[in-house]
Design a protein around this motif. Structure first.
Motif, PDB file in Angstrom:
ATOM      1  N   MET A 102     -34.276  -8.142 -22.683  1.00 49.48           N
ATOM      2  CA  MET A 102     -33.573  -9.151 -23.488  1.00 49.48           C
ATOM      3  C   MET A 102     -32.775 -10.110 -22.618  1.00 49.48           C
ATOM      4  SD  MET A 102     -32.413  -6.917 -26.820  1.00 49.48           S
ATOM      5  CE  MET A 102     -31.681  -8.350 -27.626  1.00 49.48           C
ATOM      6  N   ALA A 103     -32.382  -9.630 -21.434  1.00 48.13           N
ATOM      7  CA  ALA A 103     -31.602 -10.481 -20.532  1.00 48.13           C
ATOM      8  C   ALA A 103     -32.469 -11.453 -19.753  1.00 48.13           C
ATOM      9  CB  ALA A 103     -30.797  -9.615 -19.562  1.00 48.13           C
ATOM     10  N   VAL A 104     -33.769 -11.131 -19.596  1.00 48.44           N
ATOM     11  CA  VAL A 104     -34.610 -11.961 -18.724  1.00 48.44           C
ATOM     12  C   VAL A 104     -35.770 -12.650 -19.438  1.00 48.44           C
ATOM     13  CG1 VAL A 104     -34.047 -10.485 -16.760  1.00 48.44           C
ATOM     14  CG2 VAL A 104     -36.174 -10.080 -18.010  1.00 48.44           C
ATOM     15  N   ILE A 105     -36.015 -12.312 -20.702  1.00 51.53           N
ATOM     16  CA  ILE A 105     -37.186 -12.825 -21.406  1.00 51.53           C
ATOM     17  C   ILE A 105     -37.220 -14.353 -21.459  1.00 51.53           C
ATOM     18  CG2 ILE A 105     -36.065 -12.654 -23.675  1.00 51.53           C
ATOM     19  CD1 ILE A 105     -39.822 -12.124 -22.886  1.00 51.53           C
ATOM     20  N   HIS A 106     -36.062 -15.001 -21.473  1.00 56.23           N
ATOM     21  CA  HIS A 106     -36.003 -16.465 -21.587  1.00 56.23           C
ATOM     22  C   HIS A 106     -35.918 -17.157 -20.219  1.00 56.23           C
ATOM     23  CE1 HIS A 106     -31.982 -14.870 -21.445  1.00 56.23           C
ATOM     24  NE2 HIS A 106     -31.447 -16.050 -21.261  1.00 56.23           N
ATOM     25  N   ASN A 107     -36.224 -16.405 -19.153  1.00 52.58           N
ATOM     26  CA  ASN A 107     -36.221 -16.955 -17.787  1.00 52.58           C
ATOM     27  C   ASN A 107     -34.899 -17.642 -17.428  1.00 52.58           C
ATOM     28  OD1 ASN A 107     -38.839 -16.081 -17.321  1.00 52.58           O
ATOM     29  ND2 ASN A 107     -39.763 -18.019 -17.930  1.00 52.58           N
ATOM     30  N   PRO A 108     -33.786 -16.910 -17.504  1.00 51.88           N
ATOM     31  CA  PRO A 108     -32.493 -17.518 -17.174  1.00 51.88           C
ATOM     32  C   PRO A 108     -32.356 -17.795 -15.688  1.00 51.88           C
ATOM     33  CG  PRO A 108     -32.242 -15.152 -17.421  1.00 51.88           C
ATOM     34  CD  PRO A 108     -33.656 -15.472 -17.808  1.00 51.88           C
ATOM     35  N   GLN A 109     -31.472 -18.709 -15.339  1.00 46.05           N
ATOM     36  CA  GLN A 109     -31.185 -18.995 -13.937  1.00 46.05           C
ATOM     37  C   GLN A 109     -30.218 -17.981 -13.344  1.00 46.05           C
ATOM     38  OE1 GLN A 109     -32.863 -21.512 -12.191  1.00 46.05           O
ATOM     39  NE2 GLN A 109     -33.992 -21.238 -14.095  1.00 46.05           N
ATOM     40  N   VAL A 110     -29.465 -17.307 -14.218  1.00 46.23           N
ATOM     41  CA  VAL A 110     -28.473 -16.325 -13.780  1.00 46.23           C
ATOM     42  C   VAL A 110     -28.599 -15.073 -14.634  1.00 46.23           C
ATOM     43  CG1 VAL A 110     -26.016 -15.845 -13.456  1.00 46.23           C
ATOM     44  CG2 VAL A 110     -26.881 -18.171 -13.130  1.00 46.23           C
ATOM     45  N   ILE A 111     -28.652 -13.905 -13.981  1.00 43.61           N
ATOM     46  CA  ILE A 111     -28.638 -12.629 -14.692  1.00 43.61           C
ATOM     47  C   ILE A 111     -27.350 -11.913 -14.314  1.00 43.61           C
ATOM     48  CG2 ILE A 111     -29.804 -10.416 -15.046  1.00 43.61           C
ATOM     49  CD1 ILE A 111     -32.386 -11.801 -14.040  1.00 43.61           C
ATOM     50  N   LEU A 112     -26.551 -11.577 -15.321  1.00 45.23           N
ATOM     51  CA  LEU A 112     -25.274 -10.898 -15.107  1.00 45.23           C
ATOM     52  C   LEU A 112     -25.358  -9.505 -15.717  1.00 45.23           C
ATOM     53  CD1 LEU A 112     -22.895 -13.817 -16.217  1.00 45.23           C
ATOM     54  CD2 LEU A 112     -23.554 -13.221 -13.880  1.00 45.23           C
ATOM     55  N   ALA A 113     -25.112  -8.485 -14.910  1.00 39.27           N
ATOM     56  CA  ALA A 113     -25.227  -7.102 -15.377  1.00 39.27           C
ATOM     57  C   ALA A 113     -23.891  -6.385 -15.234  1.00 39.27           C
ATOM     58  CB  ALA A 113     -26.319  -6.364 -14.592  1.00 39.27           C
ATOM     59  N   ASP A 114     -23.413  -5.834 -16.343  1.00 34.87           N
ATOM     60  CA  ASP A 114     -22.108  -5.162 -16.385  1.00 34.87           C
ATOM     61  C   ASP A 114     -22.312  -3.647 -16.370  1.00 34.87           C
ATOM     62  OD1 ASP A 114     -19.468  -4.509 -16.688  1.00 34.87           O
ATOM     63  OD2 ASP A 114     -19.291  -5.204 -18.757  1.00 34.87           O
ATOM     64  N   GLU A 115     -22.002  -3.007 -15.253  1.00 32.43           N
ATOM     65  CA  GLU A 115     -22.100  -1.549 -15.090  1.00 32.43           C
ATOM     66  C   GLU A 115     -23.453  -1.007 -15.587  1.00 32.43           C
ATOM     67  OE1 GLU A 115     -20.011   0.205 -13.525  1.00 32.43           O
ATOM     68  OE2 GLU A 115     -17.991  -0.581 -13.726  1.00 32.43           O
ATOM     69  N   PRO A 116     -24.570  -1.547 -15.106  1.00 35.67           N
ATOM     70  CA  PRO A 116     -25.879  -1.136 -15.641  1.00 35.67           C
ATOM     71  C   PRO A 116     -26.298   0.282 -15.267  1.00 35.67           C
ATOM     72  CG  PRO A 116     -26.183  -2.556 -13.745  1.00 35.67           C
ATOM     73  CD  PRO A 116     -24.713  -2.564 -14.045  1.00 35.67           C
ATOM     74  N   THR A 117     -25.596   0.910 -14.301  1.00 29.81           N
ATOM     75  CA  THR A 117     -26.011   2.239 -13.835  1.00 29.81           C
ATOM     76  C   THR A 117     -24.954   3.316 -14.073  1.00 29.81           C
ATOM     77  OG1 THR A 117     -25.122   1.819 -11.613  1.00 29.81           O
ATOM     78  CG2 THR A 117     -27.420   1.213 -12.015  1.00 29.81           C
ATOM     79  N   SER A 118     -23.898   2.982 -14.771  1.00 32.24           N
ATOM     80  CA  SER A 118     -22.742   3.888 -14.847  1.00 32.24           C
ATOM     81  C   SER A 118     -23.064   5.243 -15.474  1.00 32.24           C
ATOM     82  CB  SER A 118     -21.607   3.222 -15.627  1.00 32.24           C
ATOM     83  OG  SER A 118     -22.032   2.869 -16.932  1.00 32.24           O
ATOM     84  N   SER A 119     -24.049   5.286 -16.385  1.00 37.92           N
ATOM     85  CA  SER A 119     -24.354   6.543 -17.068  1.00 37.92           C
ATOM     86  C   SER A 119     -25.675   7.154 -16.612  1.00 37.92           C
ATOM     87  CB  SER A 119     -24.406   6.311 -18.584  1.00 37.92           C
ATOM     88  OG  SER A 119     -25.410   5.376 -18.916  1.00 37.92           O
ATOM     89  N   LEU A 120     -26.180   6.702 -15.464  1.00 33.51           N
ATOM     90  CA  LEU A 120     -27.505   7.128 -15.019  1.00 33.51           C
ATOM     91  C   LEU A 120     -27.433   8.074 -13.817  1.00 33.51           C
ATOM     92  CD1 LEU A 120     -29.344   3.679 -15.187  1.00 33.51           C
ATOM     93  CD2 LEU A 120     -29.305   5.471 -16.927  1.00 33.51           C
ATOM     94  N   ASP A 121     -28.425   8.967 -13.736  1.00 30.08           N
ATOM     95  CA  ASP A 121     -28.525   9.825 -12.559  1.00 30.08           C
ATOM     96  C   ASP A 121     -29.063   9.013 -11.382  1.00 30.08           C
ATOM     97  OD1 ASP A 121     -31.336   9.625 -12.827  1.00 30.08           O
ATOM     98  OD2 ASP A 121     -31.429  11.436 -14.032  1.00 30.08           O
ATOM     99  N   ASP A 122     -29.108   9.630 -10.196  1.00 28.02           N
ATOM    100  CA  ASP A 122     -29.463   8.892  -8.986  1.00 28.02           C
ATOM    101  C   ASP A 122     -30.832   8.231  -9.073  1.00 28.02           C
ATOM    102  OD1 ASP A 122     -27.069   9.668  -7.956  1.00 28.02           O
ATOM    103  OD2 ASP A 122     -27.867  11.169  -6.571  1.00 28.02           O
ATOM    104  N   GLU A 123     -31.818   8.969  -9.585  1.00 25.04           N
ATOM    105  CA  GLU A 123     -33.179   8.426  -9.645  1.00 25.04           C
ATOM    106  C   GLU A 123     -33.258   7.212 -10.561  1.00 25.04           C
ATOM    107  OE1 GLU A 123     -37.750   9.747 -10.860  1.00 25.04           O
ATOM    108  OE2 GLU A 123     -36.140  11.227 -10.863  1.00 25.04           O
ATOM    109  N   ASN A 124     -32.718   7.338 -11.775  1.00 27.08           N
ATOM    110  CA  ASN A 124     -32.778   6.235 -12.727  1.00 27.08           C
ATOM    111  C   ASN A 124     -31.848   5.093 -12.340  1.00 27.08           C
ATOM    112  OD1 ASN A 124     -34.729   7.012 -14.816  1.00 27.08           O
ATOM    113  ND2 ASN A 124     -33.361   8.748 -15.136  1.00 27.08           N
ATOM    114  N   CYS A 125     -30.795   5.400 -11.612  1.00 27.76           N
ATOM    115  CA  CYS A 125     -29.898   4.372 -11.083  1.00 27.76           C
ATOM    116  C   CYS A 125     -30.684   3.403 -10.209  1.00 27.76           C
ATOM    117  CB  CYS A 125     -28.778   5.040 -10.284  1.00 27.76           C
ATOM    118  SG  CYS A 125     -27.787   3.916  -9.295  1.00 27.76           S
TER     119      CYS A 125
END
Length: 209
Positions: free
Chosen positions: A149-172
Motif C-alpha cells: 500500500m505504501a509503494v503501489i502508487h510509485n511514490p518518490q519517498v517511502i517513510l517507514a515507522d518502526e517496520p521491524t519492531s515486532s519481528l524476529d531476526d529472520e523476518n526483520c
C-alpha cells in the motif's frame, strides 16, 4: 530528493522543543534514523510526511517546500508522492487485499492497473491472499500488504515507522530487504525510523537522534 533545514517542532502544552538534524538525500539514496522511544522519531516522520507542521525550518521534497503550499495541494502532493508504512495497519477491513490496493491507487489519483497490482503482490509473495479479507491475514501478510500500500502508487519517498519492531531476526531482514528492493524499483528515497539496531548494517546512511 529530500532536504530538511533547521527543523524544530513543539507540541501544544509542552515546553519541550524537538530539534532535528539536517537531512540531504539525492535520488535513490536511503536513510536509517535511529533513536530510543520518546526522542521524536515518529514526530520527525510525520513532519517529513507533511502530517505535522514544523515550528521552524523547512522540508523540501522534489524541489517543493511542502509547507509553503496550501493544505489541499499538500494533501494531493502527499497522496501522489509519499508512501507511508505505519506501525499500525491501516488497511480497510471490509475490503480484500486487491481492493485495498485499488482504493490506494484511486485515492492517489493514479489509474488502477491490475497487472501492476498482481506484479507487486507476486514480488511481496502475497499473491495467494489476493482476494482475502484483511481480518484473515497473518501478521506477516499484513506487514507485506502495508508495504504494498505504501509503494503501489510509485511514490518518490517511502517513510517507514518502526517496520521491524515486532519481528524476529529472520523476518526483520526480510521486511527491510523488501522495502529497499521496492524503493530501488521505483527510484524512491527510503527513510526508515526505528529503535531497532539490527538493521543498521543494511543501510549505508544512518543518523541517531
Amino acid at each position: 530528493m529530500i532536504q530538511t533545514d533547521n527543523l524544530t517542532f513543539q507540541y501544544k502544552k509542552s515546553e519541550h522543543i524537538f530539534s532535528f538534524p539536517n537531512i540531504a538525500l539525492k535520488e535513490r539514496e536511503n536513510l536509517l534514523i535511529l533513536g530510543k522511544s520518546g526522542i521524536g522519531k515518529t514526530t520527525l516522520l510525520h513532519l517529513l510526511a507533511g502530517l505535522l507542521k514544523p515550528a521552524s525550518g523547512k522540508i523540501v521534497i522534489e524541489e517543493i517546500d511542502i509547507h509553503s503550499i496550501s493544505r489541499s495541494k499538500l494533501d494531493k502532493f502527499r497522496g501522489r508522492n509519499i508512501g507511508l508504512v505505519f506501525q499500525k495497519k491501516h488497511a480497510i477491513q471490509s475490503l480484500s487485499v486487491v481492493e485495498n490496493l485499488q482504493a490506494r491507487l484511486f485515492l492517489s489519483g493514479k489509474s488502477i492497473n491490475n497487472t501492476v497490482i498482481d506484479f507487486l503482490l507476486k514480488q511481496l509473495d502475497i499473491s495467494a491472499c489476493k482476494n482475502s479479507k484483511i481480518n484473515t491475514l497473518s501478521e506477516g501478510q499484513l506487514q507485506r500488504l502495508g508495504i504494498a500500500m505504501a509503494v503501489i502508487h510509485n511514490p518518490q519517498v517511502i517513510l517507514a515507522d518502526e517496520p521491524t519492531s515486532s519481528l524476529d531476526d529472520e523476518n526483520c531482514n526480510v521486511v527491510i530487504e523488501l522495502l529497499i528492493k521496492q524503493a530501488k524499483l521505483t527510484n524512491a528515497n527510503l527513510i526508515v525510523i526505528t529503535h531497532d539496531h539490527r538493521i543498521k548494517s543494511l543501510f549505508s546512511n544512518s543518523i541517531t537522534l
